[in-house]
Each structure stands twice: as structure tokens, then as C-alpha cells.
Design an enzyme around this catalytic site. Sequence first.
Site, PDB file in Angstrom:
ATOM      1  CB  CYS A   7      51.827  53.236  45.230  1.00 24.34           C
ATOM      2  SG  CYS A   7      52.632  51.834  46.012  1.00 24.34           S
ATOM      3  CG  HIS A  42      52.196  54.576  50.232  1.00 27.36           C
ATOM      4  ND1 HIS A  42      51.678  53.534  50.969  1.00 27.36           N
ATOM      5  CD2 HIS A  42      52.688  54.012  49.087  1.00 27.36           C
ATOM      6  CE1 HIS A  42      51.845  52.400  50.303  1.00 27.36           C
ATOM      7  NE2 HIS A  42      52.438  52.666  49.158  1.00 27.36           N
TER       8      HIS A  42
HETATM    9  N1  LIG Z   1      48.563  48.072  45.883  1.00 27.37           N
HETATM   10  C1  LIG Z   1      49.146  49.202  45.516  1.00 27.37           C
HETATM   11  O1  LIG Z   1      49.254  50.208  46.280  1.00 27.37           O
HETATM   12  C2  LIG Z   1      49.736  49.324  44.151  1.00 27.37           C
HETATM   13  C3  LIG Z   1      50.125  50.577  43.736  1.00 27.37           C
HETATM   14  C4  LIG Z   1      50.667  50.740  42.460  1.00 27.37           C
HETATM   15  C5  LIG Z   1      50.800  49.648  41.645  1.00 27.37           C
HETATM   16  N2  LIG Z   1      50.423  48.420  42.066  1.00 27.37           N
HETATM   17  C6  LIG Z   1      50.594  47.301  41.127  1.00 27.37           C
HETATM   18  O2  LIG Z   1      49.313  46.974  40.589  1.00 27.37           O
HETATM   19  C7  LIG Z   1      49.272  45.574  40.296  1.00 27.37           C
HETATM   20  C8  LIG Z   1      48.079  44.960  41.024  1.00 27.37           C
HETATM   21  O3  LIG Z   1      48.290  45.111  42.431  1.00 27.37           O
HETATM   22  P1  LIG Z   1      47.165  44.781  43.507  1.00 27.37           P
HETATM   23  O4  LIG Z   1      47.717  45.347  44.773  1.00 27.37           O
HETATM   24  O5  LIG Z   1      45.821  45.194  43.037  1.00 27.37           O
HETATM   25  O6  LIG Z   1      47.241  43.157  43.530  1.00 27.37           O
HETATM   26  P2  LIG Z   1      46.137  42.106  43.994  1.00 27.37           P
HETATM   27  O7  LIG Z   1      45.210  42.702  44.980  1.00 27.37           O
HETATM   28  O8  LIG Z   1      46.896  40.881  44.358  1.00 27.37           O
HETATM   29  O9  LIG Z   1      45.294  41.809  42.636  1.00 27.37           O
HETATM   30  C9  LIG Z   1      45.877  41.129  41.538  1.00 27.37           C
HETATM   31  C10 LIG Z   1      44.913  41.092  40.329  1.00 27.37           C
HETATM   32  O10 LIG Z   1      45.576  40.416  39.253  1.00 27.37           O
HETATM   33  C11 LIG Z   1      44.769  39.334  38.795  1.00 27.37           C
HETATM   34  N3  LIG Z   1      45.626  38.243  38.363  1.00 27.37           N
HETATM   35  C12 LIG Z   1      46.576  37.591  39.074  1.00 27.37           C
HETATM   36  N4  LIG Z   1      47.148  36.629  38.326  1.00 27.37           N
HETATM   37  C13 LIG Z   1      46.527  36.660  37.117  1.00 27.37           C
HETATM   38  C14 LIG Z   1      46.649  35.914  35.925  1.00 27.37           C
HETATM   39  N5  LIG Z   1      47.529  34.915  35.807  1.00 27.37           N
HETATM   40  N6  LIG Z   1      45.842  36.219  34.884  1.00 27.37           N
HETATM   41  C15 LIG Z   1      44.941  37.209  34.982  1.00 27.37           C
HETATM   42  N7  LIG Z   1      44.774  37.974  36.090  1.00 27.37           N
HETATM   43  C16 LIG Z   1      45.552  37.684  37.145  1.00 27.37           C
HETATM   44  C17 LIG Z   1      43.938  38.940  39.987  1.00 27.37           C
HETATM   45  O11 LIG Z   1      42.808  38.250  39.535  1.00 27.37           O
HETATM   46  P3  LIG Z   1      42.080  37.126  40.475  1.00 27.37           P
HETATM   47  O12 LIG Z   1      41.308  37.888  41.513  1.00 27.37           O
HETATM   48  O13 LIG Z   1      41.210  36.422  39.491  1.00 27.37           O
HETATM   49  O14 LIG Z   1      43.179  36.299  41.055  1.00 27.37           O
HETATM   50  C18 LIG Z   1      43.624  40.325  40.578  1.00 27.37           C
HETATM   51  O15 LIG Z   1      42.582  40.914  39.831  1.00 27.37           O
HETATM   52  C19 LIG Z   1      50.639  44.998  40.744  1.00 27.37           C
HETATM   53  O16 LIG Z   1      51.518  44.963  39.634  1.00 27.37           O
HETATM   54  C20 LIG Z   1      51.109  46.024  41.754  1.00 27.37           C
HETATM   55  O17 LIG Z   1      52.518  46.043  41.860  1.00 27.37           O
HETATM   56  C21 LIG Z   1      49.861  48.219  43.287  1.00 27.37           C
END
Ligand SMILES: NC(=O)c1ccc[n+]([C@@H]2O[C@H](COP(=O)([O-])OP(=O)(O)OC[C@H]3O[C@@H](n4cnc5c(N)ncnc54)[C@H](OP(=O)(O)O)[C@@H]3O)[C@@H](O)[C@H]2O)c1
Length: 363
Positions: free
Chosen positions: A142, A267
Site C-alpha cells: 500500500c 497513507h
Molecule cells: N491493510 C492494508 O492497507 C493493506 C494494503 C495492501 C495489502 N494488504 C495485504 O492484504 C492482506 C489482507 O490484509 P487485511 O489488512 O485485510 O487483513 P485482516 O483485516 O487481518 O483480514 C485478513 C483476512 O484473511 C482471512 N484469513 C486469515 N487467515 C486465514 C486462513 N487461514 N484461511 C482463510 N482465510 C484467512 C481472514 O478471514 P477471517 O475473518 O475468517 O479470519 C480475513 O478475511 C494482507 O496480506 C495484507 O498485507 C493490506
Amino acid sequence: MTDGHAARTARTGRKPTLAVVGATGAVGTVMLEILSQREDVWGEIRLVASPRSAGRKLTVRGEEVEVVALSEEAFEGVDVAMFDVPDEVSARWAPIAAAKGAVAVDNSGAFRMDPDVPLVVPEVNAHAARMRPRGIISNPNCTTLSMIVAMGALHAEFGLSELIVSSYQAASGAGKDGVDTLRAQLAAVVGTELGTQPGDVRRAVGDTTGPFPAPLALNVVPWAGSLKEDGWSSEELKVRNESRKILGLPDLRVTATCVRVPVITTHSLTVHARFENEVTVDQAHEILANAPGVVLFDNPAEGEFPTPADVVGTDPTWVGRVRRSLDDPNALELFVCGDNLRKGAALNTAQIAEVVAAELTAP
Ligand SMILES: NC(=O)c1ccc[n+]([C@@H]2O[C@H](COP(=O)([O-])OP(=O)(O)OC[C@H]3O[C@@H](n4cnc5c(N)ncnc54)[C@H](OP(=O)(O)O)[C@@H]3O)[C@@H](O)[C@H]2O)c1
């Protein structure tokens, strides 16, 4: 490429099937909004998360859809699978989705620097999405994404030679946990006189620092990511490596210092961009004003410059405070803001998936 469902999708003329893996997370939630707002190029949209969320109902395109648990069967008949899940989940499951015939578009850090996985920002290098020997396309981090569309436009005109970046990163960059932590800390300090004595904020928030190494309310924290060699953070190295890969400039000089600030989402970055050629503010304004995906908002005399509070929830990269460096006619100073959950994550992934959908359905 050798994507299994591609030929069939083109032959039958049906709309491609999309799986959103991680539909319940911070990025996944914004993804469902974005999929509901953009031109609808998808047939079925399947929502996938961990077994914890199986059976939950979420709304996409105005319809309730039941979340299914991540499994091999979840990719049955899927043409494009987006992954908005932690690195280790993508590392295991994106290749499985690809083996089942889907094109995987991954938002995690698991494959970004893999030479056989393109790292794509459609405004800058959409062509790279076609070269995907592993059936996987990566979405950048991001922080990189929040500035790269503007940098790509300036690079195309002036030839970029160096980037010196400081980030001011929002709590939601650390997922739902980051947002919950900042909100809890803000509740603990609101209406108090805290922030006047060493350690008073730290004592008030106690153990609730969540994913951050220090209190974030009433504070700034010069850290994002994990510790790498020589004191660099993983986030700082991502800005360097990913900018080089997206722009196709393997030797680009890039230095980043990443800082977390008490903002929920969006950001911001200050950028010192040095070019091969002399630059003027007027030329830079013209390029930025005409660049797809960029909004130029630069009139400090009227108090006009982007701030996260105004930019949050919008799609473009916003640029203001454009100045020529006082000591270097080849360099510009800029202030850039981008919603880290939209262009910084979900929107760019959706755009990549649409590029693939167009390819799969081309006659
Ligand atoms: N936040 C940002 O600004 C941003 C920007 C760019 C990229 N990212 C990337 O995008 C990804 C998601 O980030 P996020 O911020 O959305 O994280 P988050 O809010 O913690 O959400 C994680 C998601 O992954 C699922 N998950 C976790 N463990 C799992 C498993 N074992 N099997 C299947 N699903 C699983 C969760 O499902 P449950 O709800 O069922 O646990 C939830 O839907 C990460 O790799 C992060 O680095 C984030």
C-alpha cells in the site's frame, strides 16, 4: 498464458467467475464495496475466508452472499481468485488456485519479488499482467501504491533517477487490528490532559498497543513492518524493491523512512524525486493534472493541498505541495495522499482482475 478456464470462458462468452479470498478482512470489506460500485464484469462472485467466518452473510452487488471456508473446492470453476489474506495463507493457497485453473491476483507480500510473478499497477505497467508463468499476479504494497501512479507519470516524461520518501502511514495499513487499536487508544485519551509528561500516554493505553510498537494516539511511531538487516524495516525495503520492479528501473536509487501516524485510513508521503532532466513546476503540474488516476490539488495560497481526512474513501492518488528543489533543478518535492485500502489495496487488485477478465473474455 496457460490459465485453465481462460479458453473456456472466451469460448462460451460467459462472464468470468471471481473468488474473493479474505472477504471478511479490512481489505476484503473495501473490495466488496468496490465490486459493488464498478462496472460489473463478473458472473458469480464467491466469498471465501477462514473456517471461522464460514456461513456469515456479506453483501456484494446488493445481494447477500454466504461466505465459504477456504478449501480446494472453493476454487472449482473460478476464473480469477483475489487473495486479501496474510502472506502465509496466500503463499500456500494462490498456487493451489492457479493449479485449479484460476488466475490468482494476490494482495499479500508472498510473491511480489518473485521474478516469475508480475507486480502490476494498471496505470503504469498493465502489459506486465500478461506474463504470468505461475498463473499469479501480485498487487504492490500500500505504501508503494500510494505514490507510484504519480511517480510513473513523472518518470515517463522526465526519467526518474532517485526517490527519497518519508511515509505517514494510517493505522488500517496494519489491518482491522490496527484500526481497533487506534480507536481504543483514542477513547482512552479523549478529554484528558495527556500528552504533556513523558510516558503519560503509554501508561494510559497500557498493553493495548496492538500491532504497533508504541502508542499511536497523540503520537507518531517511526516504524512499520518487521526488522530487516542494518536497521531497515520491511516496509522501507518494500518501497525500494517494489518501485524498482514496477517502473522497470532495477538500479533506481530509493530511500524510504516509514512512519505510522494516528490516521485511520489513507497513507501520505513526502517525496523528493530526482530526474535525469531539468524539471519545472509548471511542467510537473501539467503532467500530473492529465495523468489517469491522479488528482492535482496544489494551491497553498488558498489552503489547498491533500490531507488524509479529505482523501479517505476516494480512488485517485492526490498530489499537492509541488515545488522544485531549491538546490537541484532536476528534483521535485511533493506531498502525496492515497487511500491505502482503495488504490493502496482493493482498488488496484480489482483493476488487475478486470484487466485479466477482459483478456479472458476477449473474442
Ligand atoms: N491493510 C492494508 O492497507 C493493506 C494494503 C495492501 C495489502 N494488504 C495485504 O492484504 C492482506 C489482507 O490484509 P487485511 O489488512 O485485510 O487483513 P485482516 O483485516 O487481518 O483480514 C485478513 C483476512 O484473511 C482471512 N484469513 C486469515 N487467515 C486465514 C486462513 N487461514 N484461511 C482463510 N482465510 C484467512 C481472514 O478471514 P477471517 O475473518 O475468517 O479470519 C480475513 O478475511 C494482507 O496480506 C495484507 O498485507 C493490506
